[in-house]
Design a protein around this motif. Structure first.
Motif, PDB file in Angstrom:
ATOM      1  N   ARG A  14       0.803  -1.230   0.000  1.00 57.98           N
ATOM      2  CA  ARG A  14       0.000   0.000   0.000  1.00 57.98           C
ATOM      3  C   ARG A  14       0.836   1.281   0.000  1.00 57.98           C
ATOM      4  O   ARG A  14       0.279   2.388   0.021  1.00 57.98           O
ATOM      5  CB  ARG A  14      -0.925   0.005   1.216  1.00 57.98           C
ATOM      6  CG  ARG A  14      -2.074  -0.999   1.057  1.00 57.98           C
ATOM      7  CD  ARG A  14      -2.693  -1.334   2.378  1.00 57.98           C
ATOM      8  NE  ARG A  14      -3.371  -0.221   3.016  1.00 57.98           N
ATOM      9  CZ  ARG A  14      -4.700  -0.070   3.056  1.00 57.98           C
ATOM     10  NH1 ARG A  14      -5.483  -0.957   2.476  1.00 57.98           N
ATOM     11  NH2 ARG A  14      -5.235   0.944   3.678  1.00 57.98           N
ATOM     12  N   GLY A  15       2.158   1.123   0.018  1.00 57.41           N
ATOM     13  CA  GLY A  15       3.028   2.295  -0.016  1.00 57.41           C
ATOM     14  C   GLY A  15       3.168   2.989   1.322  1.00 57.41           C
ATOM     15  O   GLY A  15       3.673   4.109   1.401  1.00 57.41           O
ATOM     16  N   GLU A  16       2.739   2.327   2.396  1.00 57.29           N
ATOM     17  CA  GLU A  16       2.831   2.936   3.732  1.00 57.29           C
ATOM     18  C   GLU A  16       4.227   2.793   4.333  1.00 57.29           C
ATOM     19  O   GLU A  16       4.600   3.525   5.242  1.00 57.29           O
ATOM     20  CB  GLU A  16       1.782   2.305   4.659  1.00 57.29           C
ATOM     21  CG  GLU A  16       0.356   2.637   4.237  1.00 57.29           C
ATOM     22  CD  GLU A  16      -0.696   1.815   4.964  1.00 57.29           C
ATOM     23  OE1 GLU A  16      -1.859   1.872   4.529  1.00 57.29           O
ATOM     24  OE2 GLU A  16      -0.364   1.127   5.944  1.00 57.29           O
ATOM     25  N   ILE A  17       4.982   1.808   3.821  1.00 59.35           N
ATOM     26  CA  ILE A  17       6.393   1.643   4.176  1.00 59.35           C
ATOM     27  C   ILE A  17       7.148   1.650   2.851  1.00 59.35           C
ATOM     28  O   ILE A  17       6.743   0.962   1.914  1.00 59.35           O
ATOM     29  CB  ILE A  17       6.633   0.302   4.915  1.00 59.35           C
ATOM     30  CG1 ILE A  17       5.991   0.326   6.297  1.00 59.35           C
ATOM     31  CG2 ILE A  17       8.118  -0.011   5.009  1.00 59.35           C
ATOM     32  CD1 ILE A  17       6.144  -0.993   7.042  1.00 59.35           C
ATOM     33  N   PRO A  18       8.236   2.440   2.762  1.00 58.36           N
ATOM     34  CA  PRO A  18       8.947   2.493   1.481  1.00 58.36           C
ATOM     35  C   PRO A  18       9.699   1.196   1.194  1.00 58.36           C
ATOM     36  O   PRO A  18      10.153   0.508   2.111  1.00 58.36           O
ATOM     37  CB  PRO A  18       9.924   3.660   1.663  1.00 58.36           C
ATOM     38  CG  PRO A  18      10.049   3.858   3.137  1.00 58.36           C
ATOM     39  CD  PRO A  18       8.805   3.336   3.777  1.00 58.36           C
ATOM     40  N   ALA A  19       9.817   0.866  -0.070  1.00 56.68           N
ATOM     41  CA  ALA A  19      10.609  -0.289  -0.504  1.00 56.68           C
ATOM     42  C   ALA A  19      11.116   0.004  -1.901  1.00 56.68           C
ATOM     43  O   ALA A  19      10.533   0.814  -2.626  1.00 56.68           O
ATOM     44  CB  ALA A  19       9.754  -1.552  -0.502  1.00 56.68           C
ATOM     45  N   ALA A  20      12.226  -0.659  -2.247  1.00 53.14           N
ATOM     46  CA  ALA A  20      12.788  -0.498  -3.595  1.00 53.14           C
ATOM     47  C   ALA A  20      12.006  -1.412  -4.534  1.00 53.14           C
ATOM     48  O   ALA A  20      12.287  -2.610  -4.651  1.00 53.14           O
ATOM     49  CB  ALA A  20      14.266  -0.843  -3.590  1.00 53.14           C
ATOM     50  N   GLU A  21      11.030  -0.831  -5.202  1.00 51.86           N
ATOM     51  CA  GLU A  21      10.145  -1.625  -6.062  1.00 51.86           C
ATOM     52  C   GLU A  21      10.794  -1.893  -7.418  1.00 51.86           C
ATOM     53  O   GLU A  21      11.396  -1.007  -8.011  1.00 51.86           O
ATOM     54  CB  GLU A  21       8.820  -0.888  -6.275  1.00 51.86           C
ATOM     55  CG  GLU A  21       8.002  -0.796  -5.011  1.00 51.86           C
ATOM     56  CD  GLU A  21       6.556  -0.333  -5.263  1.00 51.86           C
ATOM     57  OE1 GLU A  21       6.125  -0.325  -6.435  1.00 51.86           O
ATOM     58  OE2 GLU A  21       5.891   0.017  -4.280  1.00 51.86           O
TER      59      GLU A  21
END
Ligand code: 5GP
Ligand code: ZN
Length: 116
Positions: A14-21
Protein backbone atom coordinates in the motif's frame (compact mmCIF):
# COMPACT_ATOMS: atom_id res chain seq x y z
CA UNK A 1 -8.38 -6.91 -1.82
CA UNK A 2 -7.63 -8.33 1.62
CA UNK A 3 -5.31 -6.30 3.82
CA UNK A 4 -3.91 -7.15 7.25
CA UNK A 5 -3.22 -3.88 9.14
CA UNK A 6 -0.32 -5.27 11.18
CA UNK A 7 1.40 -6.93 8.18
CA UNK A 8 4.61 -5.27 7.04
CA UNK A 9 4.30 -6.52 3.44
CA UNK A 10 0.69 -5.31 3.21
CA UNK A 11 2.04 -1.92 4.26
CA UNK A 12 4.69 -2.10 1.53
CA UNK A 13 2.02 -3.06 -1.03
CA UNK A 14 0.00 0.00 0.00
CA UNK A 15 3.03 2.30 -0.02
CA UNK A 16 2.83 2.94 3.73
CA UNK A 17 6.39 1.64 4.18
CA UNK A 18 8.95 2.49 1.48
CA UNK A 19 10.61 -0.29 -0.50
CA UNK A 20 12.79 -0.50 -3.59
CA UNK A 21 10.15 -1.62 -6.06
CA UNK A 22 11.15 -3.53 -9.19
CA UNK A 23 7.72 -4.28 -10.67
CA UNK A 24 4.09 -4.02 -9.71
CA UNK A 25 0.67 -4.81 -11.07
CA UNK A 26 -2.75 -5.48 -9.55
CA UNK A 27 -1.83 -9.00 -8.41
CA UNK A 28 1.84 -8.93 -7.48
CA UNK A 29 4.69 -6.75 -6.29
CA UNK A 30 8.42 -7.39 -6.72
CA UNK A 31 10.78 -5.46 -4.45
CA UNK A 32 14.30 -5.68 -3.04
CA UNK A 33 14.89 -7.43 0.27
CA UNK A 34 16.07 -4.90 2.86
CA UNK A 35 18.69 -7.37 4.17
CA UNK A 36 19.98 -9.05 0.99
CA UNK A 37 21.54 -12.52 1.15
CA UNK A 38 22.90 -12.34 -2.40
CA UNK A 39 23.96 -9.53 -4.79
CA UNK A 40 20.37 -9.61 -6.08
CA UNK A 41 17.73 -10.57 -3.51
CA UNK A 42 14.16 -9.88 -4.56
CA UNK A 43 10.86 -10.69 -2.90
CA UNK A 44 7.78 -11.52 -4.99
CA UNK A 45 4.52 -11.10 -3.08
CA UNK A 46 0.82 -11.26 -3.91
CA UNK A 47 -0.78 -7.85 -3.40
CA UNK A 48 -3.50 -9.43 -1.30
CA UNK A 49 -2.67 -10.77 2.13
CA UNK A 50 -2.03 -14.53 2.21
CA UNK A 51 0.01 -15.94 5.07
CA UNK A 52 2.01 -18.65 3.32
CA UNK A 53 2.25 -21.01 0.35
CA UNK A 54 0.01 -23.70 1.80
CA UNK A 55 -2.68 -21.17 2.57
CA UNK A 56 -2.38 -19.73 -0.92
CA UNK A 57 -2.47 -23.18 -2.50
CA UNK A 58 -5.80 -23.96 -0.88
CA UNK A 59 -7.40 -20.52 -1.37
CA UNK A 60 -6.02 -19.09 -4.61
CA UNK A 61 -6.57 -19.95 -8.24
CA UNK A 62 -3.66 -21.95 -9.70
CA UNK A 63 -2.87 -19.15 -12.15
CA UNK A 64 -2.27 -16.76 -9.23
CA UNK A 65 0.48 -19.01 -7.87
CA UNK A 66 1.84 -19.49 -11.38
CA UNK A 67 2.08 -15.76 -11.87
CA UNK A 68 4.29 -15.34 -8.80
CA UNK A 69 6.67 -18.04 -10.04
CA UNK A 70 6.68 -16.54 -13.54
CA UNK A 71 7.74 -13.20 -12.07
CA UNK A 72 10.44 -14.90 -9.98
CA UNK A 73 11.78 -16.57 -13.12
CA UNK A 74 11.70 -13.36 -15.16
CA UNK A 75 13.65 -11.30 -12.66
CA UNK A 76 15.91 -14.18 -11.58
CA UNK A 77 17.01 -14.80 -15.17
CA UNK A 78 17.41 -11.13 -15.82
CA UNK A 79 19.69 -10.73 -12.79
CA UNK A 80 21.66 -13.91 -13.33
CA UNK A 81 21.29 -15.75 -16.67
CA UNK A 82 23.67 -18.48 -15.45
CA UNK A 83 21.38 -19.47 -12.58
CA UNK A 84 19.40 -18.21 -9.65
CA UNK A 85 17.40 -19.65 -6.77
CA UNK A 86 13.77 -19.28 -5.71
CA UNK A 87 12.98 -20.03 -2.05
CA UNK A 88 9.69 -20.09 -0.16
CA UNK A 89 9.83 -20.55 3.62
CA UNK A 90 6.61 -21.80 5.18
CA UNK A 91 6.31 -21.75 8.94
CA UNK A 92 8.68 -20.90 11.77
CA UNK A 93 10.59 -24.20 11.41
CA UNK A 94 11.51 -23.23 7.86
CA UNK A 95 12.58 -19.74 8.90
CA UNK A 96 9.50 -17.77 7.87
CA UNK A 97 9.57 -14.47 9.73
CA UNK A 98 7.08 -12.39 7.72
CA UNK A 99 3.69 -14.07 7.47
CA UNK A 100 2.66 -12.69 4.09
CA UNK A 101 3.58 -15.12 1.32
CA UNK A 102 6.79 -14.20 -0.47
CA UNK A 103 9.10 -15.87 -2.96
CA UNK A 104 12.77 -15.08 -2.42
CA UNK A 105 14.75 -14.67 -5.64
CA UNK A 106 18.47 -15.00 -4.96
CA UNK A 107 20.94 -14.31 -7.77
CA UNK A 108 24.41 -13.06 -8.58
CA UNK A 109 26.53 -15.58 -6.71
CA UNK A 110 27.09 -19.35 -6.73
CA UNK A 111 24.54 -21.19 -4.54
CA UNK A 112 25.35 -24.11 -2.30
CA UNK A 113 23.20 -27.20 -1.95
CA UNK A 114 21.48 -28.17 0.27
CA UNK A 115 20.43 -24.89 1.92
CA UNK A 116 20.87 -24.89 5.68
P1 5GP B 1 11.30 -14.95 5.60
O1 5GP B 1 12.32 -15.13 6.69
O2 5GP B 1 9.94 -14.71 6.17
O3 5GP B 1 11.32 -16.06 4.56
O4 5GP B 1 11.75 -13.66 4.80
C1 5GP B 1 11.39 -12.37 5.17
C2 5GP B 1 12.31 -11.45 4.40
O5 5GP B 1 11.75 -10.15 4.45
C3 5GP B 1 13.71 -11.36 4.98
O6 5GP B 1 14.66 -11.73 4.00
C4 5GP B 1 13.83 -9.89 5.41
O7 5GP B 1 15.11 -9.36 5.18
C5 5GP B 1 12.78 -9.21 4.55
N1 5GP B 1 12.19 -8.03 5.16
C6 5GP B 1 11.70 -7.92 6.42
N2 5GP B 1 11.22 -6.68 6.64
C7 5GP B 1 11.39 -6.00 5.48
C8 5GP B 1 11.09 -4.65 5.08
O8 5GP B 1 10.55 -3.83 5.84
N3 5GP B 1 11.42 -4.29 3.81
C9 5GP B 1 12.00 -5.17 2.93
N4 5GP B 1 12.29 -4.71 1.70
N5 5GP B 1 12.30 -6.44 3.28
C10 5GP B 1 12.00 -6.85 4.54
ZN1 ZN C 1 0.09 -8.98 4.34
Amino acid sequence: MSFEPTCIFCKIVRGEIPAAEVARDADALVFRDVNPKAPTHLLVVPTRHVTNLGDFATKAEPHEIGKLFALAAKYGREASPGGYRVVVNEGADAGQTVFHLHLHVLAGRPMRWPPG
